[in-house]
Design an enzyme around this catalytic site. Structure first.
Site, PDB file in Angstrom:
ATOM      1  N   PHE A   1      58.725  76.973  17.957  1.00  0.00           N
ATOM      2  CA  PHE A   1      59.349  75.725  17.505  1.00  0.00           C
ATOM      3  C   PHE A   1      60.756  75.671  18.075  1.00  0.00           C
ATOM      4  O   PHE A   1      61.623  76.461  17.702  1.00  0.00           O
ATOM      5  CB  PHE A   1      59.410  75.608  15.986  1.00  0.00           C
ATOM      6  CG  PHE A   1      60.033  74.294  15.555  1.00  0.00           C
ATOM      7  CD1 PHE A   1      59.268  73.142  15.512  1.00  0.00           C
ATOM      8  CD2 PHE A   1      61.375  74.208  15.247  1.00  0.00           C
ATOM      9  CE1 PHE A   1      59.838  71.918  15.160  1.00  0.00           C
ATOM     10  CE2 PHE A   1      61.955  73.000  14.893  1.00  0.00           C
ATOM     11  CZ  PHE A   1      61.182  71.846  14.851  1.00  0.00           C
TER      12      PHE A   1
ATOM     13  N   ASP B   1      66.551  81.523  21.674  1.00  0.00           N
ATOM     14  CA  ASP B   1      66.794  80.416  20.751  1.00  0.00           C
ATOM     15  C   ASP B   1      67.116  80.995  19.379  1.00  0.00           C
ATOM     16  O   ASP B   1      66.222  81.383  18.625  1.00  0.00           O
ATOM     17  CB  ASP B   1      65.562  79.508  20.687  1.00  0.00           C
ATOM     18  CG  ASP B   1      65.762  78.304  19.775  1.00  0.00           C
ATOM     19  OD1 ASP B   1      66.704  78.323  18.958  1.00  0.00           O
ATOM     20  OD2 ASP B   1      64.968  77.355  19.843  1.00  0.00           O
TER      21      ASP B   1
ATOM     22  N   LYS C   1      72.432  74.504  13.823  1.00  0.00           N
ATOM     23  CA  LYS C   1      72.294  74.586  12.371  1.00  0.00           C
ATOM     24  C   LYS C   1      73.551  75.116  11.694  1.00  0.00           C
ATOM     25  O   LYS C   1      74.481  74.379  11.435  1.00  0.00           O
ATOM     26  CB  LYS C   1      71.041  75.380  12.008  1.00  0.00           C
ATOM     27  CG  LYS C   1      69.748  74.655  12.422  1.00  0.00           C
ATOM     28  CD  LYS C   1      68.530  75.260  11.801  1.00  0.00           C
ATOM     29  CE  LYS C   1      67.242  74.588  12.293  1.00  0.00           C
ATOM     30  NZ  LYS C   1      67.131  73.192  11.863  1.00  0.00           N
TER      31      LYS C   1
END
Length: 408
Positions: free
Chosen positions: A147, A232, A261
């Site tokens: 993801f 990531d 985030k």
């Protein structure tokens, strides 16, 4: 005299969203109005322990005083210039973020998906300018069940049919291999490979932690074959796993690290591509950009986030409380939990399907004052703020135990 606006309750507010909001999310039926630390409060005043932390965007809890203060100070001075001009906050942010990650240069963006898209562009440019890959032939190797976001390019290399179905045609240039399989990865890498892009821990897949040695193997393979290693760390980074970056558990330094985030402190969207100088130096003016990327408000909040991490306090808390989380989940195996994976304050918990789906367990926990979110099937994710106390964490685990016992 104008009458005060009538306060709408949760049910009415949820109904009001139905005709005017795109249905691209399926949120739990709770309407949050206020929050502080590890707690949120709905419009009726009910309090909930937040065990999701905005998918790690709230690593430092809701409204951390140092982050709120930094945002207020900057709001009173300057919020946006665009990159048409310099601003007085960006250099410090970039310098300290590069130092925190052990890398050299920073490309500031806004969202995690933007960071991923930017890294793909940079990797392709590097492949053509530095590695000598023929034009338009660069490939990127990724892992199944990944993801990295939901843009059209990113869903092109997703294996999640919910994210892909109906959104083609898809962007070419990607090769998908099983996660945690070095032999498959090596077979997929060739002279056209610009980069290997992986999550050090696969978050949306259910907090899948690879075998010891996998990340070090990816680093060795990419170095030996002359391609980039892009990690990531948008969910796994910035203290979540007990280290600043999850790759640090194996002493690995990738060529490129993607952050987002928690970098915005739960206040503003902030992301970044952080890389070795020879990688990011391939970009020239006009080849990539963002009006809001690196804006003064984002840089001020991001710098305050870095200051919190520079002390090591939050990494240590995640490590120590991670033991409490693992021990608590381990005691539930066979008592409604069929298995779990955890690192630091992050866990994917597989619930016995006979007791309920991940969604059903999340709703039951919500009714008992604990907020989590499901992922595939009967798996729920736990990712409390790093500010959570041991007592609060044990309380959440006790509530999970009670919900599972009731379901059985």
């Amino acid at each position: 005299m104008t009458a005060p606006a009538r306060t709408r309750d949760s049910a009415e507010l949820i109904r009001a969203e139905e005709p005017v909001l795109a249905h691209n999310y399926h949120p739990l039926p709770v309407v949050v109005a206020r929050a502080e630390g590890a707690w949120v409060e709905d419009v009726e005043g009910r309090r909930y322990l937040d065990m999701l932390a905005g998918y790690s965007a709230l690593n430092f809890g809701h409204r951390h005083p140092a982050l709120i203060e930094a945002a207020h100070r900057q709001l009173d001075r300057l919020t946006l210039t665009s990159r048409a001009f310099h601003n007085d906050r960006l250099a410090e942010f970039a310098e300290r973020l590069a130092a925190l990650t052990g890398l050299d240069m920073v490309l500031p963006m806004n969202t995690g998906a933007e960071a991923v898209e930017s890294a793909i562009k940079v990797a392709r440019k590097w492949a053509y300018d530095v590695k000598g890959v023929p034009a338009d032939r660069a490939t990127v190797v990724v892992a199944a069940e990944n993801f990295h976001g939901r843009t059209t390019t990113i869903v092109s290399f997703s294996t999640d049919e919910t994210a892909r179905s109906g959104f083609g045609p898809f962007t070419p240039g990607f090769r998908i291999v099983p996660y945690n399989d070095l032999a498959a990865l090596e077979a997929a890498v060739d002279e056209t490979t610009a980069a290997v892009l992986i999550e050090p821990i696969q978050g949306e897949a259910g907090v899948v932690v690879p075998d010891d040695g996998y990340l070090a193997g990816v680093r060795e393979l990419t170095r030996r074959t002359g391609c980039l290693f892009i990690a990531d760390e948008i969910q796994s980074g910035l203290g979540r796993t007990g280290r600043t970056l999850a790759v640090e558990h194996e002493g690995v330094v990738p060529d490129v690290v993607l952050l987002g985030k928690a970098l915005g402190g739960g206040i503003v969207p902030v992301s970044a591509v952080v890389a070795h100088r020879e990688v990011l130096s391939v970009l020239r003016p006009g080849e990539h950009g963002s009006t809001f990327g690196g804006n003064p408000l984002a840089a001020a909040v991001g710098t305050a986030v870095i200051e919190l991490l520079e002390t090591g306090e939050f990494q240590q808390r995640a490590q120590e409380l991670g033991v409490v989380l693992r021990d608590g989940l381990d005691s539930l195996v066979g008592q409604g939990v069929v298995g779990f994976r955890a690192r630091g304050l992050w866990a994917g918990v597989d619930i016995d399907p006979a007791i309920g789906t991940g969604r059903e367990i999340s709703e039951r926990l919500m009714r008992e004052g604990v907020l989590v979110k499901d992922t595939h099937g009967s798996t729920i994710r736990l990712a409390p703020p790093l500010t959570v106390t041991e007592q609060e964490l044990r309380s959440a685990l006790k509530t999970l135990e009670a919900v599972l016992a009731h379901g059985a």
